[in-house]
Design an enzyme around this catalytic site. Structure first.
Site, PDB file in Angstrom:
ATOM      1  N   THR A  44       0.808  -0.972   0.099  1.00 48.15           N
ATOM      2  CA  THR A  44       0.055  -0.193   0.122  1.00 48.15           C
ATOM      3  C   THR A  44       0.789   1.404  -0.046  1.00 48.15           C
ATOM      4  O   THR A  44       0.655   2.227  -0.529  1.00 48.15           O
ATOM      5  CB  THR A  44      -0.753  -0.103   1.327  1.00 48.15           C
ATOM      6  N   THR A  45       1.901   1.248   0.857  1.00 51.73           N
ATOM      7  CA  THR A  45       2.763   2.455   0.913  1.00 51.73           C
ATOM      8  C   THR A  45       3.468   2.713  -0.478  1.00 51.73           C
ATOM      9  O   THR A  45       4.074   3.760  -0.885  1.00 51.73           O
ATOM     10  CB  THR A  45       4.091   2.226   1.840  1.00 51.73           C
ATOM     11  N   TYR A 107     -12.786  -4.761  -0.083  1.00 52.27           N
ATOM     12  CA  TYR A 107     -14.286  -4.150  -0.910  1.00 52.27           C
ATOM     13  C   TYR A 107     -15.230  -5.441  -1.036  1.00 52.27           C
ATOM     14  O   TYR A 107     -16.439  -5.203  -0.424  1.00 52.27           O
ATOM     15  CB  TYR A 107     -13.946  -3.310  -2.221  1.00 52.27           C
ATOM     16  N   TYR A 133      -2.016 -10.773   4.882  1.00 51.89           N
ATOM     17  CA  TYR A 133      -1.917  -9.352   5.118  1.00 51.89           C
ATOM     18  C   TYR A 133      -3.281  -9.050   5.914  1.00 51.89           C
ATOM     19  O   TYR A 133      -4.387  -9.141   5.131  1.00 51.89           O
ATOM     20  CB  TYR A 133      -1.560  -8.302   4.252  1.00 51.89           C
ATOM     21  N   ARG A 138      -8.642  -1.343   6.379  1.00 57.22           N
ATOM     22  CA  ARG A 138      -8.718  -0.875   4.827  1.00 57.22           C
ATOM     23  C   ARG A 138      -9.512  -2.046   3.958  1.00 57.22           C
ATOM     24  O   ARG A 138     -10.094  -1.583   3.163  1.00 57.22           O
ATOM     25  CB  ARG A 138      -7.210  -1.052   4.342  1.00 57.22           C
ATOM     26  N   LYS A 162       1.025 -10.820   8.253  1.00 59.23           N
ATOM     27  CA  LYS A 162       1.246  -9.157   8.671  1.00 59.23           C
ATOM     28  C   LYS A 162      -0.010  -8.681   9.598  1.00 59.23           C
ATOM     29  O   LYS A 162      -0.911  -8.742   8.929  1.00 59.23           O
ATOM     30  CB  LYS A 162       1.479  -8.399   7.426  1.00 59.23           C
ATOM     31  N   ILE A 204       6.938  -5.037   9.296  1.00 57.15           N
ATOM     32  CA  ILE A 204       6.731  -4.486   8.026  1.00 57.15           C
ATOM     33  C   ILE A 204       6.492  -2.941   8.315  1.00 57.15           C
ATOM     34  O   ILE A 204       5.342  -2.533   8.513  1.00 57.15           O
ATOM     35  CB  ILE A 204       5.909  -5.112   7.139  1.00 57.15           C
TER      36      ILE A 204
END
Lengths: 292, 292, 292, 292
Positions: A44-45, A107, A133, A138, A162, A204
């Site tokens: 995402t980063t 989503y 993850y 999110r 994660k 992370i």
């Protein structure tokens, strides 16, 4: 996969929002030179959802080449479409990456039972090790502790999770029921001390984009049972951690890396630059920490 | 765009999980025959993230053709990549659709300021009217009331918002600050009566996949200020609404439509079929309501 | 019990924080003169937890006397100690009150099964009708819809529920399973239109301490199925509603009533006066609404 | 005040729900014999809100006498009425207690500014050291980290905070801004390892009512930087911790203590006994852990 700090690296763009491969190379070298334990590309980063397929290939290749097996390169390949994940995984394999970071479907979401089927389907189609993850803020969904264990038991190459649920009771419970072979990484910079104290292998990290040495020291202190040192470093960087999430990540960290002269302060839609207020506070804190 | 009920239609698959275009045609006719006010194609209920690009085109074309301008066809084109949204929008335009339903960026998210930029960028590149979609439980982000109004003011073709935040205080506030030209649609079947009482134009519905006539009656009762009738219908269908969300939508509604003989009970990953318990309860409730 | 607006009245204190019985009398008359449908004494807005036993008796007697049966007087008697509730109920009975508002146990909380036992124990020991009060944001617990119905069925004098859960799906569900004999009152000013549209009998209001006439009009419009008028009034007062909850209630409303000259701007610990910013915004909004 | 484990002891009742002082004495001895570091009397686990004033005095006196200065006795004196808190504090002082545990106002709540005033008012009126108690899931309000520090700075005898917010990011932040003189105690059994790893002094425990020796060992392992041993014990007791909160505390722990033969399985309203299912699971887990 790794112990210590894996940096979830930003993807540098030039002023026209094209991927800036030269800056990418420089930034990866900078991370290696400062002792990073692993690199996570296109998380995402790294603004993965805003990266097109052809760029993805070139980015992963570039990073793998520069890293040259010095540390593991883990590629973020999760999306909410299983076929796209398979395609991303193939590309990571071809590039010679060392592992995959795969977020739960977001989503469209799924059920706990669906999660197991989803990771089975994916893991059976790749040779690379996978870190799941979990980031409900999110994705809108959670990996329950029993589900994480069940996925690990059903998919031999799913070797870690994660954890970014911020639900500390859940994380404690996960440690109490998981086998040693399932590794846990903190997915939140500010939670690295509690999660690694529970037995987590590492972090992370977003903050390590700009404060790598201290985060290497912090995580290795915990691995060495040196809580006193870990606490000191942890307390010292708390405000920076907080400021880096004052707006949606990676908006502030992109600015922070640009202050180091390692990229332009450019993000792609749907993101926009940080407010002047955020930038001011961030710069002041980085100065206070002698990062600038 | 429309008043009353817009059905967010399921996408029928055959037993090999291919799109079943014949069932799609039949299902659209069934909806038209039963008085639907609008059709929403390739929303979350239509499993949009699991649909490939070439299928997307054929699905939209099929629906537009069958509908033949009898009611507005609105296409769900939102993703978390702005270029993909533009591509989806072009395809909807070419097919002759009447409007677009565009969810906020999900997973990568954005700031409130970023949302305005995002919708500006998109709306300037299409001629079709747009309904924003606010569903924080799936996207991890919210459209604040002032932001919704600001987007509407900055983007002349953003004409409505599908509100599925479940935050009733926020929705009340939105009505108090918005101009009449910004339409509000309930994005939750169970909240249609409160939201339309506040002045909402209609409902974008999951339940109307299987209980269309009653939901047409329900929404039109509110439009006609007949609260007594609306309450009666609303109360009658509450349990069905609840069961249809007992597992992640559209898992239960796919089963429900299959009970009507209008599709197979087949979903694509990351979704999996409902549990036997959910299916049993759903079937009993549909029988109680004389839907079977 | 009542339809329309019941004002949860503030308890006026003098500058030394003693109960100001003269202001209380004046304020009650002011409410009666402006058409209130019911008065709720010693609710949270009346700072009940900060009122001592001897004051409680005198306050209730004072209000009952002034009201003189013109409208129902309902006394907030809930605490988290069942014996204290019984004592408060006896006092309300002796004073000639018309009903009791009893919040769920707070802080110590209970289970759903415990709630039924709790209300059974209490209701069997009073002759007065009881309205349950559900406000999870204060109590840390919820009355589930089936529990509300079960309490009503097990306790013939529990005749209503003040719903302040802000969970609109839950409230919709409650209406769908409850008998007509169980009345529902909105416990949030900003949610009166949605809740009464669903069939609620009225509002237990904070805002009506200072904007009574409009809230009488608003609630009676909904009772008369005049949604258009209700929406207009509702939209008009939304900002005031919001400002009155900018700090913990009744901090802002105490200031607002003081602006009307009807009490001192004095609260008891644990509350403290509003910030200057809140007071400024509140005064401006009251001026805009011609309340000053 | 103490390091290690402070047991928040249950209050034993006989079958007629009278306080059972003999069982109380026995239970306190049992805790002392098993190495408890501190006793917390009349906390939530002690059903404080259901205890009458005359009982409170006798309970505190009884415990203080038996303990006879072997470990600190801390009395839960918080309520939501400041005068009652003062009265409870006087009683604790007279009895010879060593400290006070004072929860934030609940139900009526306060602002952050109000919290500082509240604790100032109280702390200036007692000579005993005070631990603030932050438990938003029960009180509906939070002590922000800066507020905790501000209270500590303004009130010299507020020397600690029992953190039960479950918000690990907030707790990490608190450690980063607080002076050493402000002690932090975990208020959740399952969070003792993360919170003490951050530098917490100890745990105010429910589980130690029935598993004291292991929790003494667990907390002292962390104090001695022996993370490996701490993790092992922590993992071992996670399921018991979870079961003890399967219903509202202290419902399950009362049953658990009764299984040890140290009290009757009797709680007072608003609480009721655990379900048979909860009791069965709890008994099985205690057997598995050789606690029975």
């Amino acid at each position: 996969m790794f112990t210590g700090v894996g940096t979830a690296i930003i993807t540098p763009f030039d002023k026209e929002t094209n991927v800036d491969y030269n800056s990418l190379k420089t930034f990866v070298k900078y991370q290696l030179d400062n002792g990073v334990d692993s690199l996570i590309v296109l998380g995402t980063t790294g603004e993965a959802p805003a990266i097109e397929e052809e760029e993805r290939e070139k980015i992963v290749n570039t990073v793998v080449e520069i890293v040259n097996k010095k540390v593991p390169v883990i590629v973020g390949t999760g999306t909410n479409n299983v076929n796209h994940v398979l395609k991303n995984n193939k590309l990571a394999e071809s590039a010679g990456a060392d592992g995959l970071l795969i977020v739960t479907p977001y989503y469209n979401k799924s059920t706990q039972k669906g999660l197991v089927e989803y990771f089975k389907y994916i893991s059976e189609r790749t040779t690379l090790p996978i870190i799941m993850y979990n980031v409900p803020s999110r994705t809108g969904m959670n990996i329950n502790p029993e589900t994480a264990v069940s996925i690990h038991e059903n998919c031999k190459n799913v070797i870690g999770v994660k954890e970014a649920s911020s639900n500390i009771s859940q994380i404690v419970e996960l440690f109490s029921i998981k086998p040693d072979s399932l590794k846990v990484f903190s997915g939140n910079d500010d939670q690295v001390l509690p999660i690694m104290s529970l037995g987590g292998d590492g972090l992370i990290s977003v903050t390590s984009n700009v404060a790598l040495k201290s985060f290497v020291e912090l995580t290795h202190s915990i691995l060495n049972n040196d809580l006193e040192k870990a606490r000191k470093l942890n307390n010292q960087f708390m405000k920076l951690n907080k400021l880096l999430f004052k707006e949606v990540n990676p908006i502030p960290v992109k600015y922070a890396v640009s202050l180091l002269g390692l990229c332009e302060n450019v993000v792609r839609l749907p993101l926009v630059k940080a407010s002047q207020e955020t930038e001011k506070l961030l710069k002041e804190e980085m100065e206070r920490l002698n990062l600038l």
